[in-house]
Design a protein around this motif. Sequence first.
Motif, PDB file in Angstrom:
ATOM      1  N   THR A  26      -9.893 -17.012 -11.595  1.00 48.76           N
ATOM      2  CA  THR A  26      -9.517 -18.123 -10.714  1.00 48.76           C
ATOM      3  C   THR A  26     -10.503 -18.230  -9.552  1.00 48.76           C
ATOM      4  O   THR A  26     -10.976 -19.332  -9.232  1.00 48.76           O
ATOM      5  N   GLU A  27     -10.813 -17.079  -8.930  1.00 43.87           N
ATOM      6  CA  GLU A  27     -11.731 -17.084  -7.779  1.00 43.87           C
ATOM      7  C   GLU A  27     -13.102 -17.643  -8.164  1.00 43.87           C
ATOM      8  O   GLU A  27     -13.748 -18.348  -7.387  1.00 43.87           O
ATOM      9  N   SER A  28     -13.531 -17.343  -9.388  1.00 45.03           N
ATOM     10  CA  SER A  28     -14.863 -17.791  -9.811  1.00 45.03           C
ATOM     11  C   SER A  28     -14.842 -19.231 -10.305  1.00 45.03           C
ATOM     12  O   SER A  28     -15.894 -19.863 -10.452  1.00 45.03           O
ATOM     13  N   GLY A  29     -13.651 -19.734 -10.605  1.00 43.10           N
ATOM     14  CA  GLY A  29     -13.540 -21.093 -11.153  1.00 43.10           C
ATOM     15  C   GLY A  29     -14.013 -21.164 -12.601  1.00 43.10           C
ATOM     16  O   GLY A  29     -14.364 -22.238 -13.098  1.00 43.10           O
ATOM     17  N   LEU A  30     -14.017 -20.012 -13.280  1.00 44.50           N
ATOM     18  CA  LEU A  30     -14.507 -19.980 -14.662  1.00 44.50           C
ATOM     19  C   LEU A  30     -13.389 -19.633 -15.640  1.00 44.50           C
ATOM     20  O   LEU A  30     -12.344 -19.118 -15.244  1.00 44.50           O
ATOM     21  N   LYS A  31     -13.673 -19.882 -16.925  1.00 46.73           N
ATOM     22  CA  LYS A  31     -12.760 -19.458 -17.985  1.00 46.73           C
ATOM     23  C   LYS A  31     -13.401 -18.267 -18.686  1.00 46.73           C
ATOM     24  O   LYS A  31     -14.619 -18.062 -18.584  1.00 46.73           O
TER      25      LYS A  31
END
Length: 328
Positions: free
Chosen positions: A63-68
């Motif tokens: 979530t923090e990285s905005g990645l999947k």
Amino acid sequence: MKKIICLGIESTAHTFGVGIVKNKKILANVKDSYTTIKGGIVPVEAAKHHEKVKEKVLQNALTESGLKLSDIDIISYSQGPGLGPCLLQGLGLAKKLAKQIKKPLIPVNHCITHLEIGKLLCKCKNPVLLYVSGANTQVISYASGKYRIFGETLDIGVGNFIDSFARYCGIGFPGGSRIMELASKSTKFIELPYSVKGMDVAFSGLLTNLKQKFDQRYRIEDLSYSLQEHAFAMLVETAERAMAHLRKKELLLGGGVACNTRLQEMCKIMCKERGAKFFCPPVSVLVDNAAMIAWLGILMYKAGQKIKVEKTDIKPYERTDDVEVKWL
Ligand code: ATP
Ligand code: FE2
């Protein structure tokens, strides 16, 4: 060239962390640490803690990285040194993720990650690292294809030494920051044992002496102050000897004890006096964290140092100089 995204997993001791690094940028650095009110770390209990928090820490890092998960190119994990049951938790998650997203897995040496993250964030090139944490106390630097240990503790790590004394005095765990606070309330220097042998140090004699003085009702503020002055002088002396021996002009700090501002000040003074540069990265990467695990994963992957998922393992006693350094 495509930017590589690495997800790193840290689990050597009390901290379970997941960090995500894209090239040279830290996108996430999430952790959850096992703490105790009384007594030290119990490996099996810490491992249970890791098991309980790992999925949550992973999700928070994504979530923090905005990645999947599918955006991740490689997975790295702390292979050692560390506590067996804790390391197995990190390995388990690393293997599961690597199989799930079918991406390469890279085992890394925890001690070396402290050095590489410091080099990245402080922009230093060829430092001597004074690595001072709970379990580890080492003076490390690069020479002829490896990171070599030039000096180390002959008994306990400096952090464990400070924590043991703090525990004895009933001020809880971990004790480092409490001792620092108490030390700031004193300038009364009490002579204590000082143990340096070449580039090695030892703390058990100092610990016994401090406990005796505490029982004799010396003030805890004065003991904390004198503890720091002696223990840190020993560390700075060995680091300076290594710098002189190797003719290196940079000193880098790493490990939880490096959060101590008095230690930082003493290192700064020593470096200034010998015309060297002093570097100390932010607290978030001084203490155990997973961004540093991810960063070394990227360096090793680019140097071709990956292994097959089936061949992965843990190395609780791996030494810094066991690792072949191909990325420099
Ligand atoms: P490693 O696995 O590298 O040995 P570790 O598990 O011991 O690491 P770290 O987070 O690197 O964990 O360091 C924890 C240590 O840092 C503890 O012993 C703690 O008392 C010490 N510490 C934290 N802050 C300070 C401080 N301000 N002064 C002195 N020691 C500190
Ligand atoms: Fe560490």
